[in-house]
Design a protein around this motif. Structure first.
Motif, mmCIF file in Angstrom:
data_model
loop_
_atom_site.group_PDB
_atom_site.id
_atom_site.type_symbol
_atom_site.label_atom_id
_atom_site.label_comp_id
_atom_site.label_asym_id
_atom_site.label_seq_id
_atom_site.Cartn_x
_atom_site.Cartn_y
_atom_site.Cartn_z
ATOM 1 N N MET A 29 0.834 -1.208 0.000
ATOM 2 C CA MET A 29 0.000 0.000 0.000
ATOM 3 C C MET A 29 0.870 1.260 0.000
ATOM 4 O O MET A 29 0.581 2.214 -0.727
ATOM 5 C CB MET A 29 -0.933 0.001 1.212
ATOM 6 C CG MET A 29 -2.021 -1.051 1.126
ATOM 7 S SD MET A 29 -2.990 -1.167 2.637
ATOM 8 C CE MET A 29 -4.168 0.148 2.333
ATOM 9 N N ALA A 30 1.924 1.255 0.797
ATOM 10 C CA ALA A 30 2.818 2.411 0.847
ATOM 11 C C ALA A 30 3.484 2.634 -0.509
ATOM 12 O O ALA A 30 3.618 3.774 -0.969
ATOM 13 C CB ALA A 30 3.876 2.218 1.933
ATOM 14 N N SER A 31 3.857 1.554 -1.158
ATOM 15 C CA SER A 31 4.478 1.647 -2.477
ATOM 16 C C SER A 31 3.501 2.236 -3.498
ATOM 17 O O SER A 31 3.866 3.110 -4.297
ATOM 18 C CB SER A 31 4.935 0.259 -2.910
ATOM 19 O OG SER A 31 5.433 0.281 -4.220
ATOM 20 N N LYS A 32 2.268 1.771 -3.466
ATOM 21 C CA LYS A 32 1.249 2.264 -4.399
ATOM 22 C C LYS A 32 0.949 3.744 -4.144
ATOM 23 O O LYS A 32 0.807 4.526 -5.084
ATOM 24 C CB LYS A 32 -0.034 1.422 -4.264
ATOM 25 C CG LYS A 32 -1.063 1.744 -5.308
ATOM 26 C CD LYS A 32 -0.553 1.384 -6.686
ATOM 27 C CE LYS A 32 -1.607 1.603 -7.739
ATOM 28 N NZ LYS A 32 -1.096 1.383 -9.085
ATOM 29 N N ILE A 33 0.882 4.130 -2.877
ATOM 30 C CA ILE A 33 0.649 5.536 -2.536
ATOM 31 C C ILE A 33 1.792 6.388 -3.069
ATOM 32 O O ILE A 33 1.567 7.445 -3.671
ATOM 33 C CB ILE A 33 0.479 5.711 -1.011
ATOM 34 C CG1 ILE A 33 -0.855 5.101 -0.553
ATOM 35 C CG2 ILE A 33 0.549 7.182 -0.619
ATOM 36 C CD1 ILE A 33 -1.004 4.986 0.955
ATOM 37 N N ILE A 93 -5.366 8.567 -3.644
ATOM 38 C CA ILE A 93 -4.291 8.636 -2.652
ATOM 39 C C ILE A 93 -4.886 8.808 -1.260
ATOM 40 O O ILE A 93 -4.472 8.140 -0.303
ATOM 41 C CB ILE A 93 -3.304 9.778 -2.979
ATOM 42 C CG1 ILE A 93 -2.489 9.437 -4.225
ATOM 43 C CG2 ILE A 93 -2.381 10.065 -1.799
ATOM 44 C CD1 ILE A 93 -1.733 10.617 -4.826
ATOM 45 N N ALA A 94 -5.868 9.694 -1.135
ATOM 46 C CA ALA A 94 -6.510 9.925 0.165
ATOM 47 C C ALA A 94 -7.205 8.650 0.661
ATOM 48 O O ALA A 94 -7.115 8.300 1.848
ATOM 49 C CB ALA A 94 -7.506 11.072 0.063
ATOM 50 N N GLN A 95 -7.884 7.943 -0.243
ATOM 51 C CA GLN A 95 -8.561 6.696 0.138
ATOM 52 C C GLN A 95 -7.551 5.636 0.569
ATOM 53 O O GLN A 95 -7.745 4.948 1.579
ATOM 54 C CB GLN A 95 -9.404 6.164 -1.025
ATOM 55 C CG GLN A 95 -10.627 6.981 -1.327
ATOM 56 C CD GLN A 95 -11.321 6.522 -2.613
ATOM 57 O OE1 GLN A 95 -10.779 5.729 -3.379
ATOM 58 N NE2 GLN A 95 -12.519 7.042 -2.834
ATOM 59 N N LEU A 96 -6.480 5.510 -0.204
ATOM 60 C CA LEU A 96 -5.455 4.515 0.140
ATOM 61 C C LEU A 96 -4.769 4.863 1.462
ATOM 62 O O LEU A 96 -4.452 3.971 2.245
ATOM 63 C CB LEU A 96 -4.419 4.405 -0.979
ATOM 64 C CG LEU A 96 -4.846 3.629 -2.213
ATOM 65 C CD1 LEU A 96 -3.787 3.739 -3.312
ATOM 66 C CD2 LEU A 96 -5.092 2.172 -1.880
ATOM 67 N N ALA A 97 -4.553 6.150 1.702
ATOM 68 C CA ALA A 97 -3.927 6.571 2.955
ATOM 69 C C ALA A 97 -4.828 6.216 4.134
ATOM 70 O O ALA A 97 -4.345 5.760 5.181
ATOM 71 C CB ALA A 97 -3.634 8.067 2.931
#
Length: 121
Positions: A29-33, A93-97
């Motif tokens: 997830m961090a990588s995708k963000i 990005i906000a949703q993934l965060a």
């Protein structure tokens, strides 16, 4: 008595697997963000440049790479599309965060539940 067996503690191997799964998911997830943030920044940079051109020459030709194909458009046609794409990326990005923070809280609860502490170097 069978209900107490169904609620038995997971084995050490299962705990290790869950721990590694949490770590892998958080890293992914961090990588995708990070990847999306970089793309969003690139879109912003291009938009800054094109907005300057848009006021002076809205019909100026520009090129956009779409699925490996270079497509010719005008600046006035491309700018709205780039803005929409950038805005969509920022929402994602906000949703993934938010998902990352949720997953991180679950991971912290998991570590607390099984008394997992970081190894000292």
């Amino acid at each position: 008595m069978s209900s107490s067996k169904s609620k038995s503690q997971p084995s050490e191997q299962e705990i290790k697997q869950q721990f590694q799964q949490f770590q892998t998911e958080l890293q992914g997830m961090a990588s995708k963000i990070g990847e999306l943030e970089q793309d969003s920044d690139e879109h912003s940079l291009v938009l800054t440049t094109l907005n300057e051109v848009l006021t002076e020459e809205p019909d100026r030709k520009c090129f956009r790479l779409i699925g490996g194909v270079l497509v010719e458009r005008t600046v006035k046609d491309i700018v709205p599309t780039l803005q929409t794409n950038r805005d969509g990326m920022q929402k994602l990005i906000a949703q993934l965060a938010e998902q990352y923070r949720s997953k991180e809280k679950l991971f912290d609860s998991f570590k607390t539940e099984y008394n997992i502490r970081p190894a000292k170097a």
